[in-house]
Design a protein around this motif. Structure first.
Motif, short mmCIF file in Angstrom:
data_model
loop_
_atom_site.label_atom_id
_atom_site.label_comp_id
_atom_site.label_asym_id
_atom_site.label_seq_id
_atom_site.Cartn_x
_atom_site.Cartn_y
_atom_site.Cartn_z
N SER A 1 -6.69 4.29 4.05
CA SER A 1 -6.48 3.10 4.57
C SER A 1 -5.66 3.20 6.14
O SER A 1 -5.15 2.11 6.56
N TYR A 2 -5.50 4.34 6.45
CA TYR A 2 -4.74 4.71 7.82
C TYR A 2 -3.29 4.66 7.66
O TYR A 2 -2.65 5.18 8.54
N ALA A 3 -2.76 3.55 6.89
CA ALA A 3 -1.33 3.29 6.67
C ALA A 3 -0.61 3.20 7.93
O ALA A 3 0.43 3.85 8.13
N ILE A 4 -1.20 2.38 8.73
CA ILE A 4 -0.52 1.98 10.11
C ILE A 4 0.64 1.07 9.85
O ILE A 4 0.28 -0.19 8.99
N TRP A 5 1.91 1.28 10.20
CA TRP A 5 3.06 0.39 9.82
C TRP A 5 2.78 -0.94 10.50
O TRP A 5 2.79 -1.01 11.73
N ASP B 1 0.76 -1.21 0.17
CA ASP B 1 -0.02 -0.15 -0.02
C ASP B 1 0.74 1.26 -0.01
O ASP B 1 1.62 1.54 0.83
N SER C 1 0.36 4.23 0.42
CA SER C 1 0.07 5.26 1.72
C SER C 1 0.95 5.08 3.00
O SER C 1 1.36 5.73 3.74
N LEU C 2 1.58 3.64 2.95
CA LEU C 2 2.29 3.25 4.23
C LEU C 2 3.65 4.16 3.92
O LEU C 2 4.10 4.45 4.94
N SER D 1 2.85 8.06 4.24
CA SER D 1 2.67 8.63 5.72
C SER D 1 3.71 8.71 6.22
O SER D 1 4.07 9.53 7.41
N MET E 1 -5.03 -3.44 6.03
CA MET E 1 -6.21 -2.80 5.37
C MET E 1 -5.88 -1.99 4.36
O MET E 1 -5.02 -0.97 4.58
N THR E 2 -6.29 -2.04 3.18
CA THR E 2 -5.58 -0.97 2.19
C THR E 2 -6.79 -0.32 1.53
O THR E 2 -7.90 -0.92 1.37
N GLY E 3 -6.43 0.78 1.29
CA GLY E 3 -7.76 1.81 0.66
C GLY E 3 -7.77 1.65 -0.67
O GLY E 3 -6.94 0.72 -1.62
N LEU F 1 9.17 -3.57 5.54
CA LEU F 1 7.71 -3.99 5.37
C LEU F 1 8.09 -5.12 4.01
O LEU F 1 7.41 -6.04 3.90
#
Lengths: 579, 365
Positions: B92-96, A192, A194-195, A198, A301-303, A217
């Protein structure tokens, strides 16, 4: 066309229970899978405990093969050399492939969309041709690069020696770096974006994001990729045979080959080596499987997938673009050009003005008048098309059983069908050779034994392709066919197979291409009548017919290239994005 | 506080066509306000947000925060996103997944230019985790959290470095309906308490109406209307805004005559309609009228006044706290939201009345 009965499916099958095709098809496929995957393994073990059989002395039980194989310090050296080679090649290709994948997926390197397509080309160059090409480029005696550098800089000794551990690692690692590139590209794509974004928004720099988020990751994928590359390079036959054997650098695969081709043939000793190699690959494959099972922790969880942000490299992007070009030159352009050059010569010469005047078409005349050319080509095509078809159809049924049913023991079936993955090509050839030497059903020395070997070897790939797309077919689609009154065979043929088509076609193309290049299994199984193209190339090399080999090699690469283009075109029609 | 001026963004999609994602987007957000970009998917709201974040590089325009220019095409300024110091919560919050709750929230303090001691990091992180009620779960593996707490963690991570600006990209869309309502209140409370300037992106009009100080409705890359939630709902400037924000009945009409006091009489499918319309019109001008379902009054006996028609109940949908009637009037059917005490059966005759003040009129496009 088909007999569909409009009643409740359960009752219908009970009433006309004369022959239930469902169980006939399933039974046949299961029996075939077990026969093909388990038997050679059993015979390999059996043979490793037997003495060689000759006309006068019958074979007896012995531990002598293991004593001979493991009783000497020689074997320890063999083990170290094998591991050294595999580590070197796998880490080299991993480093190259990952760097390219990162540049391709995450930076604004110019022209990168072209490079993605180009990076697939090396996969159509068979290993033996790639190795031969690099011998012609960097051998200390005839290597073009060596001779040019010596001439230009007045060096006394050739700067490169391809016949060395370094040379072996270079050639093998380079040739399989596209595999690392594809695996790591997939890993980067699956993430994802966005990881990473962010982390950027949190104030992290490009390198902090790469180190603390991206690589951490993708760690499971990194580890799995290195393991796969390691297993693959320890199985590698062509490079150690062509580059290692002449200077006495032996690894397991080349030792198995020399043990079989010695007189008298040391099949037992080869088997003992084979069992050791099998042990190494089994551990590796098992570790990969465990690792991918654990990957779910990293599934987040992916958007909605937004276009991942590309890192602006500034002026550095021209450096990365040159890196891509250099890579492409080393892996495709130079090897192909050197084969092309030598295919127009009377005998192998370094390019010069004089050599340019002596260009000839003789090698191509030789190839086209080669007595068995037609039958060899035919063998190659029939074997690859046939095994691709059988593999995909049989594994589709096996996959259905594994994915869609709750039959106890289905996990075992899955493992059995994937078992040949641990067989290095040459060990599989050895095991099949032993089996059909001992159990004479009249196929030894025919094309059928190679057919069986190919099916066995590539069945796990069929399993992988089919499982992926089988998982995407919702069970209700089959259930509703049953509610419409379709029998199992009708449902399978009219619902499951068509829905499976993307996976089936992609897998078929893949199996077709890997089997047409196959050498390490065929080398122990072929007879003069059942040679395939890769075997002819091998023989030409052994005879020192370099220019003829080059001509055949050029034609073979072009043929494979055309096949891949056709396959991609057909694949595109069925909605497959990457074949 | 935040000023976005003349933003244009274009990018090629997978097929190589040029997508005009943002077209002349201009707005300002005052200190401490929550500003929402609202619109359907593909309207350019996320692109605008990502341009503010620095994750996209717009083709033209200028963005500044507290008079610090972070992007300007004319001055050639582009501050990279990690140097802007904005907090952002992704859809997606993008929590690592490879870090604990604490490590996720501490990350911005560890990688930033400003150095913190271990104790300071601990203090900051625990304060912000307490604010979102995650302090008890600090050592938990982050992906073991369920949806709501994950969203809270993403918020905590965005707030920990006390950003000048908080950017929220559809932060509630991955939650189920009940939780979404709760988190909406939670988000509003936190924003109002901390008085942090916020840009919020959503396609959910009720979320936008509930949370925002101000809303910009976007469509096809352009801002259609900027205003307070009540303005947007009650006085939409065009059909798109009226349709997108809330349910509505549309009627086409032709002006019969304009009257005094901004009134005019229209001819529509359902008959003569008197409306309040401030713009000058003349006879035979074509217009469109939007009437909210809650403004379509129903009565079983004929009410007094103008704009009254007789109709037939075509369909009823019981929603619990309200009941939706579909009433046929002439060739048209109108949607009306009523209190559940109205029990006229389907097929029954009913009177429809519309207050002229509640009709919103647009010049026909």
């Amino acid at each position: 066309m088909s007999t569909t009965i409009i009643t409740t499916p359960g009752i219908a099958t009970h009433k006309r229970a004369a022959v239930d095709w469902k169980w006939v098809v399933i039974g046949a496929c299961v029996a075939f899978t077990i026969y093909i995957a388990v038997i050679p393994l059993a015979f390999l073990f059996w043979q490793s405990f037997r003495t060689p059989q000759t006309a006068t002395v019958p074979a007896v039980w012995t531990l002598g093969n293991y004593a001979a194989a493991y009783g000497t310090s020689e074997t320890f050296r063999l083990f170290l050399t094998s591991v050294q080679f595999a580590f070197g090649a796998s880490f080299f290709s991993f480093a190259v492939g990952t760097t390219l994948a990162w540049m391709n997926e995450r930076t604004n390197t110019p022209f990168k969309s072209i490079f993605y397509a180009l990076s697939l080309i090396p996969l159509v160059i068979p290993s033996i041709l790639f190795t031969v090409a690099w011998i012609l480029l960097a051998s200390p005696q005839i290597g073009i690069i060596n001779q040019l550098l010596q001439n230009w800089f007045g060096l006394a000794a050739p700067p490169f020696d391809i016949y060395s551990m370094g040379g072996m690692i270079w050639v093998d690692g380079l040739h399989y770096s596209p595999m690392a590139f594809l695996l790591m590209s997939a890993a980067f794509r699956a993430m994802d974006p966005s990881l990473e974004e962010s982390a950027t928004m949190s104030g992290a720099s490009v390198w902090q994001v790469l180190w603390r988020v991206t690589l951490k990751l993708t760690w499971p994928a990194i580890f799995a990729t290195i393991l796969i590359l390691f297993v693959r390079s320890i199985e590698s036959f062509e490079v150690p045979a062509l580059l290692g054997l002449p200077v006495g650098i032996e690894v397991f695969t080349s030792s198995i080959y020399t043990a079989v081709h010695r007189y008298p043939s040391q099949v037992g000793l080869a088997s003992a080596y084979g069992v050791a190699l099998l042990a190494i690959t089994t551990v590796g494959v098992y570790a990969v499987a465990r690792l991918s099972g654990k990957g779910s922790k990293y599934a987040t969880m992916t958007g909605k997938g937004f276009r991942p942000r590309q890192i602006d490299l500034g002026a550095w992007r021209w450096a990365t673009a040159s890196g891509f070009i250099l890579y492409f030159v080393l892996i495709v352009v130079l090897p192909f050009l050197v084969l092309l050059w030598s295919s127009f010569q009377h005998f192998y010469t370094v390019p010069s003005r004089e050599a340019l005047r002596n260009l000839t078409l003789d090698p191509y005349r030789f190839v086209f008048t080669y007595p068995d050319l037609a039958s060899t080509m035919w063998n190659s095509l029939v074997l690859s098309f046939g095994s691709a078809t059988v593999v995909m159809l049989v594994t589709s049924v096996i996959c259905w059983l594994v994915v869609k049913t709750k039959i106890p023991g289905r996990w075992l079936l899955d493992n059995i069908a994937s078992l040949p993955l641990v067989f290095p090509g040459i060990v599989l050839g050895l095991a099949i050779m032993i089996f059909y030497l001992n159990v004479d059903i009249g196929i030894y020395g025919t094309i059928w034994i190679m057919f069986i070997a190919y099916i066995t070897r590539f069945m796990p790939y069929g399993m992988r392709y089919n499982t992926t797309s089988m998982l995407q077919i919702h069970t209700e689609l089959e259930e509703s066919a049953a509610m419409c009154g379709a029998s199992w065979t009708t449902t399978f043929r009219r619902i499951v197979l068509p829905l499976l088509k993307p996976g089936l076609v992609a897998g078929w193309i893949y199996v077709m291409i890997v089997s047409i290049r196959e050498l390490s299994t065929s080398i122990l199984l072929y007879s003069p009548d059942t040679r395939v193209v890769s075997i002819v190339i091998w023989e030409l090399w052994q005879n020192g017919q370099y220019v003829e080999l080059s001509a055949l090699g050029v034609l073979f690469i072009l043929l494979l290239f055309v096949l891949v283009l056709i396959a991609r075109w057909v694949g595109g029609k069925y909605g497959i994005r990457e074949a | 506080m935040l000023t976005v001026h003349g933003l244009y963004t274009e990018y090629p999609n997978e097929r190589g066509d040029i997508v005009k994602a943002a077209q002349d987007v201009t707005f300002t957000v005052e200190e401490g306000r929550l500003f929402t970009l609202l619109g359907p998917s593909g309207c350019g709201k996320t692109t605008t947000l990502r341009s503010i974040a620095g994750l996209e590089r717009p083709r033209a325009g200028e963005i500044s925060v507290n008079d610090r220019v972070v992007f300007s095409s004319s001055k050639g300024v582009f501050v990279s996103p990690n140097r802007r110091g904005f907090g952002m919560v992704f859809q997606s919050y993008a929590i690592w997944p490879h870090m604990t709750v604490f490590e996720n929230a501490a990350f911005p303090l560890q990688v930033g230019d400003k150095k913190y001691t271990r104790a300071q990091v601990r203090e900051h992180v625990m304060r912000v985790l307490t604010a979102v009620q995650l302090d008890e779960l600090a050592d938990r593996e982050a992906t073991k959290l369920s949806g709501g707490p994950q969203q809270q963690l993403a918020l905590a991570r965005a707030l920990v470095m006390e950003p000048a600006l908080l950017l929220l990209d559809e932060p509630l869309s991955n939650l189920d309906a009940k939780l979404r309502d709760r988190m909406r209140f939670e988000l509003k409370r936190l924003q109002r308490e901390l008085k942090i300037t916020t840009v919020y992106v959503t396609h959910d009009q009720s979320e936008a109406l509930a949370l925002s100080h101000e809303i910009a409705v976007m469509n096809q890359g352009r801002i259609q209307q900027i205003g307070r939630p009540r303005d947007i709902y009650e006085n939409p400037v065009n059909q798109f805004v009226a349709d997108f924000v809330g349910n509505t009945n549309f009627l086409d009409g032709t002006v019969i005559r304009a009257e005094v006091q901004d009134r005019c009489i229209l001819d529509t499918d359902i008959g003569r309609l008197a409306v309040k319309f401030a713009k000058p019109v003349k006879a035979n001008d074509r217009v469109a009228i939007s009437i909210r379902p809650e403004d379509v009054e129903l009565a079983e006996s004929r009410p007094a006044g103008e704009n009254v028609w007789q109709g037939t109940v075509e369909q009823k949908v019981f929603l619990g706290e309200a009941i939706d009637f579909r009433v046929t009037v002439g060739p048209r059917s109108l949607l009306s939201r009523q209190h559940p005490t109205l029990r006229t059966p389907v097929g029954g005759s009913i009177f429809v009345r519309v207050n002229p003040e509640k009709c919103v009129v647009f010049s026909a496009s």
